[in-house]
Design a protein around this motif. Structure first.
Motif, PDB file in Angstrom:
ATOM      1  N   ALA C  87      26.438 -24.042  30.282  1.00  0.00           N
ATOM      2  CA  ALA C  87      25.130 -24.437  29.757  1.00  0.00           C
ATOM      3  C   ALA C  87      24.665 -25.740  30.411  1.00  0.00           C
ATOM      4  O   ALA C  87      23.476 -25.933  30.684  1.00  0.00           O
ATOM      5  N   LEU C  88      25.606 -26.631  30.673  1.00  0.00           N
ATOM      6  CA  LEU C  88      25.283 -27.957  31.218  1.00  0.00           C
ATOM      7  C   LEU C  88      24.951 -27.918  32.707  1.00  0.00           C
ATOM      8  O   LEU C  88      24.012 -28.586  33.165  1.00  0.00           O
ATOM      9  N   TRP C 226      23.954 -19.273  27.908  1.00  0.00           N
ATOM     10  CA  TRP C 226      24.205 -20.406  28.789  1.00  0.00           C
ATOM     11  C   TRP C 226      22.907 -21.112  29.179  1.00  0.00           C
ATOM     12  O   TRP C 226      22.859 -21.843  30.181  1.00  0.00           O
ATOM     13  N   ALA C 227      21.871 -20.928  28.379  1.00  0.00           N
ATOM     14  CA  ALA C 227      20.624 -21.676  28.581  1.00  0.00           C
ATOM     15  C   ALA C 227      20.910 -23.166  28.482  1.00  0.00           C
ATOM     16  O   ALA C 227      21.843 -23.588  27.790  1.00  0.00           O
ATOM     17  N   PRO C 228      20.131 -24.000  29.157  1.00  0.00           N
ATOM     18  CA  PRO C 228      20.376 -25.451  29.115  1.00  0.00           C
ATOM     19  C   PRO C 228      20.233 -25.984  27.694  1.00  0.00           C
ATOM     20  O   PRO C 228      19.475 -25.427  26.883  1.00  0.00           O
ATOM     21  N   PRO C 229      20.938 -27.057  27.376  1.00  0.00           N
ATOM     22  CA  PRO C 229      20.804 -27.670  26.043  1.00  0.00           C
ATOM     23  C   PRO C 229      19.342 -28.004  25.751  1.00  0.00           C
ATOM     24  O   PRO C 229      18.595 -28.425  26.639  1.00  0.00           O
ATOM     25  N   LEU C 230      18.946 -27.832  24.486  1.00  0.00           N
ATOM     26  CA  LEU C 230      17.589 -28.217  24.073  1.00  0.00           C
ATOM     27  C   LEU C 230      17.546 -29.720  23.833  1.00  0.00           C
ATOM     28  O   LEU C 230      18.526 -30.311  23.369  1.00  0.00           O
ATOM     29  N   LYS C 232      17.011 -33.012  21.847  1.00  0.00           N
ATOM     30  CA  LYS C 232      17.067 -33.301  20.406  1.00  0.00           C
ATOM     31  C   LYS C 232      17.680 -34.674  20.196  1.00  0.00           C
ATOM     32  O   LYS C 232      18.164 -35.300  21.139  1.00  0.00           O
ATOM     33  N   ALA C 233      17.653 -35.134  18.969  1.00  0.00           N
ATOM     34  CA  ALA C 233      18.255 -36.429  18.637  1.00  0.00           C
ATOM     35  C   ALA C 233      19.770 -36.349  18.694  1.00  0.00           C
ATOM     36  O   ALA C 233      20.365 -35.399  18.176  1.00  0.00           O
ATOM     37  N   TRP C 234      20.409 -37.347  19.306  1.00  0.00           N
ATOM     38  CA  TRP C 234      21.865 -37.445  19.380  1.00  0.00           C
ATOM     39  C   TRP C 234      22.288 -38.842  18.944  1.00  0.00           C
ATOM     40  O   TRP C 234      21.655 -39.826  19.285  1.00  0.00           O
ATOM     41  N   ALA C 242      23.992 -35.804  26.750  1.00  0.00           N
ATOM     42  CA  ALA C 242      23.048 -34.808  26.232  1.00  0.00           C
ATOM     43  C   ALA C 242      21.656 -35.031  26.809  1.00  0.00           C
ATOM     44  O   ALA C 242      20.959 -34.076  27.166  1.00  0.00           O
ATOM     45  N   ALA C 245      21.370 -33.632  30.171  1.00  0.00           N
ATOM     46  CA  ALA C 245      21.528 -32.184  30.273  1.00  0.00           C
ATOM     47  C   ALA C 245      20.313 -31.408  29.773  1.00  0.00           C
ATOM     48  O   ALA C 245      20.034 -30.301  30.231  1.00  0.00           O
TER      49      ALA C 245
ATOM     50  N   GLY D  40      26.929 -37.320  17.072  1.00  0.00           N
ATOM     51  CA  GLY D  40      26.783 -35.940  17.548  1.00  0.00           C
ATOM     52  C   GLY D  40      25.331 -35.511  17.516  1.00  0.00           C
ATOM     53  O   GLY D  40      24.410 -36.326  17.372  1.00  0.00           O
ATOM     54  N   PRO D  41      25.069 -34.227  17.630  1.00  0.00           N
ATOM     55  CA  PRO D  41      23.700 -33.712  17.706  1.00  0.00           C
ATOM     56  C   PRO D  41      23.065 -33.545  16.318  1.00  0.00           C
ATOM     57  O   PRO D  41      23.763 -33.289  15.343  1.00  0.00           O
ATOM     58  N   ALA D  42      21.757 -33.645  16.275  1.00  0.00           N
ATOM     59  CA  ALA D  42      21.014 -33.476  15.018  1.00  0.00           C
ATOM     60  C   ALA D  42      20.973 -32.034  14.558  1.00  0.00           C
ATOM     61  O   ALA D  42      20.707 -31.755  13.390  1.00  0.00           O
ATOM     62  N   GLU D  45      22.476 -25.853  18.445  1.00  0.00           N
ATOM     63  CA  GLU D  45      21.739 -24.717  18.985  1.00  0.00           C
ATOM     64  C   GLU D  45      22.301 -24.378  20.364  1.00  0.00           C
ATOM     65  O   GLU D  45      21.744 -24.750  21.381  1.00  0.00           O
ATOM     66  N   TYR D  47      26.039 -23.532  22.929  1.00  0.00           N
ATOM     67  CA  TYR D  47      27.420 -23.918  23.210  1.00  0.00           C
ATOM     68  C   TYR D  47      27.596 -25.413  23.490  1.00  0.00           C
ATOM     69  O   TYR D  47      28.630 -25.993  23.172  1.00  0.00           O
ATOM     70  N   PHE D  48      26.618 -26.049  24.121  1.00  0.00           N
ATOM     71  CA  PHE D  48      26.753 -27.468  24.450  1.00  0.00           C
ATOM     72  C   PHE D  48      26.791 -28.301  23.169  1.00  0.00           C
ATOM     73  O   PHE D  48      27.691 -29.134  22.978  1.00  0.00           O
ATOM     74  N   ASP D  49      25.838 -28.057  22.289  1.00  0.00           N
ATOM     75  CA  ASP D  49      25.834 -28.776  21.004  1.00  0.00           C
ATOM     76  C   ASP D  49      27.116 -28.489  20.229  1.00  0.00           C
ATOM     77  O   ASP D  49      27.736 -29.395  19.651  1.00  0.00           O
ATOM     78  N   ARG D 119      19.429 -17.828  21.753  1.00  0.00           N
ATOM     79  CA  ARG D 119      20.528 -18.433  22.507  1.00  0.00           C
ATOM     80  C   ARG D 119      21.826 -18.481  21.721  1.00  0.00           C
ATOM     81  O   ARG D 119      22.880 -18.701  22.310  1.00  0.00           O
TER      82      ARG D 119
END
Lengths: 247, 247, 247, 247, 247, 247
Positions: C87-88, C226-230, C232-234, C242, C245, D40-42, D45, D47-49, D119
């Motif tokens: 995904a990354l 394996w779509a790229p990460p969306l 979002k807040a981390w 993140a 990515a 971590g992520p909010a 969504e 595999y990466f998260d 996804r």
């Protein structure tokens, strides 16, 4: 009913034994026409032999079609050439391997197969998976006997097969045994009596299933993978066979 | 490295296209030797054609073995004769169908196949199951194009294939597309660019996997189903081939 | 071609061994860039170690992406972090476990795996099922050797692995052996010669499959899992990773 | 009984909703302790998260173990980190995804899942296969709603989920519906009443299954894949967690 | 909560043992109502006994429905009559076999079953496949103890069961054991302590899962195979039962 | 040969139709003895009816055994009571559902089933999986016709069945059709002619397979799940049946 039983190897004595087994198993009013190609291997032991017996086998199928026949039985436990034969023939075609698996499934929840050589196990496992009956098969075992040794007087073939049957019942939880070679047909009765479980040989099973299809008026579906060959250019010795088959 | 690519049908123009695709895909230092049998069908569309192209295919394999070769590629998407060729050859053998499935599995969780005629779907489904990669395949689709029409200028072949790809992405949740015929090799790049997903064609995939096996020093295991043919009596035209192969 | 090989544990001597194996296997013109995270476990033996080596692994993947790379190889036989890495990364990613299974399937109908500790068997079985190649695997065996003992001079590691290989051939009907740990890479040639069957180690297999993907111009499909990460807040230390990515 | 419910993302409002759902479902005498990592992520969504929320999740598990707890529930429908958590914890651990599948199997022969984004479908399909319950699942559907939109007043989330449920009943022959996100927990009752089939949400299912395990005195088997982490050298921030866990 | 536990055989002492096990396992506020038919076999050992205990079992289910009940447990490990009972009852129904498989799957990656007689193995294997959890089960073993011998003081039943458990852990890689007979319920704790793995018995597991369903407000889906019986003409003694059930 | 065909429901007119179909299909020298229980449901539509027709069915089987018979056919497409009947009878027993699946597999790579009501689909799917032939079945479809409406003159039953057959060929890639109810037996010939694919009905298929088993001298294996009932205490009306059966 006229049923054509083709032994795909070139050993005439084995064809005679297969024909006898077919006639013993056949119902009333059934005529067995048995034959074998005159070109190809003397026995079928692995994928190479399998592939190269098919042209001769298909010629036999085509000749029997022209002569008028109600069904074909392919008397090699590997079900060699079955797909091509079904595409070629108008009459239904039954392989002795698949026949034995179907029949065994009607009398046993779970069966083991005892075949000749270990090199044939992968082909039988693939056929079991294609037929769909792999889950009903506990294990495919090899007695390590060359195919033609089955005919040799004084060989230890039967003893070795019996030893594998004993292991199958004890270790595989097999409720029935399938004999995995056309050359084993006349052992079935004796081994069944000895071990007290059904022992199925494919030649008889296939003849009886062929009778069932004929009696029900069923033929191979020509929609899908077994559609007749398409007309096209052919070079070499198979051209006449292909021309006769194409639709 | 010398890689033998055999087109199992007799259409020399198709062999030329396959050879070109193989050379485009090959790595540095790889020599592609392409050929086809001079006996057999002009195209392979179903089980009958498949079975009868195998003798010619095996002769080509045997000749290439004698000439010295590092690997063979069978350039028919049905992986025709693959088992027999592996039993016959010392060098590793890769089918373009299985190669495409393995490669697709490395770049997509799930793929669909677009082949020529619906009559070939069952054979491809069986191969997927044997390879083990059936679970990775969402669906095998047919564009309903005869194999040789792929070569015809002005045919609507590409449009029909594209239409099936569109449906595969929308309806099958396919993440990649496998082109299911050796004759489609030069469409892969264009269709991948158009649809934004990997489009895999088997000739290139097989050449690259053959290079991998050669590079790793790996050959077909001779324990099990792909053991060399056993010596035995043969009649007819395949006897010399069998004699050369038996061990 | 530049291939990034990442050992997900922190043991630099093991990384050096993996890099050497990768370079031995690589084709002409391939540059191997090997590395390992500086945070995480010294070896990966079970799910807990697996989970906690992933952040370090992903940082290595991200750094290699920024540096410009054609493909990544994850050199842990559990294929740890493979989904997240795919995904990354823009470049294709190959795990050494899946690579070994795919390559073994091209030279053997049926293989067994010999790994280090029994606690890793369930993870390997899950991977085999996900890859789709579980049916090609006869059995996953453990030699009961800790990962780092593979490096210890004078250990009995090779003897134990050889003992399991002997059992796999005799009892599992294995036609090839897959060595189930990155640390076993240099045993493959010797064991193959000793047992007369292909012995596949994953580092070389993965490097060669990565070359194949690069040569074919194929990258991971970005449609599906394996779509790229969306974006979002981390919170916390992974936020920069993140942010880089997300797409 | 004290049950620890951990939301592996960092959105406290979502944790509050999950805690409320857990308390609604819990039996008499059960105390729910809910929490989430602060790093971590909010939302989760893909595999990466998933991979990067696991360290925070495991810290929460370890802290709850030290505080004394009878069972853990991982409140992400992907069952993120479940294997590592089971290796780490002495108390049993239940994922809300697997819990929903097990419970659905007790009231329906066949169910469909409605999750947030497409996804996530591959991850859920893998989990279904690992659990063994994939055959009970007709289809995993996505309503195409981002996870955090489930909380937004006035969103069309419920309408979209309902539309997928309608399709699942009409087209998939689904006899029950599993809601595929922890954030959907409070929709279950209303949707079940509307469609006349059981609608299962995982938080409640997992709490009740955790109670069952506690009541039966059952804990995770420590033989096999979920054995405790082995002691070894660790670098970086996870070293204390690993030290506490190793046995 | 009121849970009806029905022993489908007619042996009242076994019903008493089952009731005791159910009460031991039940949570606070649960009332166990246990019973058995007064017509049928004294024990259930194979398909014939299974089939003929079902009418009596269904009468018990119908009577408990009329008396007002929140859930039913069928306390035969073959899950005899489960489909018909689900069609008949408004309250949810749980079989002790499926309950044990679901619970075992939450604490072990892989389990083996130890049942009474080998003749029951095929039925249990079918149930495992229907439930979907066959892949989680390593093997179904029989201790070769008649069902009613489990009650006999001084029998060697426990020793034989323990011997099979030992083999399951050593040979099957079982991480947990499922006891495959309602009559084995009180052995679970002792055997778990002895072997150091979870030992699950179905009566307690089913009671706790029934509580979970009640607590979640879930009932059997009436869409599909478990729809209520259709009204129709009935002859003979089952007519009143059918009339009461039809909707 | 004497073949006992038992219709497990109580509708004598349906028994007459089944008997006629059986006689049409039977080979020369076969006597069909048809009957039905006098107690039970007028039709079998779902699991409840299935379970409660079994006692009457078994009494018919036992009576036919005493009268001397060569094989039994159970003429309900759900193969109701097949396991118990095989345990009870010395003669082989064939269910019409399994018979149709086996026969269809000999003439088609892939078939669809058209049954009466959707509520029966799950039971048929389970039987397909048990038989092992689920992979050969593309889909089980319901025409939504009550069983007894098949006998009503002027009903639209045939039109609805034909509509489903059309969909099966177009949408499921079905190469043959299996008619999923004993009451559809006389439609097979007409529908096959209309659609140009084999249409298999189970009564004829089962009679012909029963003839095959008789001809081959094969009986149900008594090792495993179909072992004879064990002697034990019985209460109520089934005691005499059980006493006669136990061995």
């Amino acid at each position: 009913m006229r049923i054509h039983v083709v032994n795909p190897n070139t050993t005439a004595s084995m064809t005679a034994g297969i024909a006898a087994a077919a006639r013993r198993a056949a119902g009333p009013g059934v005529t067995i026409l048995a034959g074998n190609p005159d070109e190809g291997p003397a026995s079928i032991e692995g994928y190479f032999d399998e592939a190269l017996c098919v042209p001769g086998l298909l010629k036999e199928i085509a000749a029997a079609e022209r002569a008028g026949i109600d069904a074909h039985v392919i008397a090699c436990f590997d079900d060699t050439g079955l797909d091509a034969a079904r595409a070629l023939a108008a009459a239904p075609v039954v392989g002795i391997g698949e026949a034995a698996y179907h029949v065994a499934s009607l009398v046993a929840g779970r069966f083991s197969v005892v075949t000749t050589l270990a090199r044939s196990i992968p082909a039988l496992e693939h056929n079991l998976r294609r037929t769909g009956l792999a889950e009903r098969c506990a294990r495919v075992r090899a007695a390590e006997i060359p195919v033609l040794a089955l005919e040799a007087p004084g060989s230890e073939a039967e003893a070795r097969i019996a030893a594998e049957i004993g292991r199958a019942i004890a270790d595989d939880r097999a409720e029935a045994i399938v004999l995995g070679c056309a050359g084993m047909a006349d052992l079935a009765g004796r081994l069944s009596a000895r071990f007290g479980v059904p022992v199925i040989e494919g030649v008889g099973a296939a003849v009886r299933l062929a009778e069932a299809l004929i009696g029900l008026g069923l033929k191979t579906s020509k929609v899908g993978g077994w559609a007749p060959p398409l007309p096209k250019a052919w070079s070499g010795p198979f051209a006449p066979l292909a021309d006769g088959a194409a639709k």
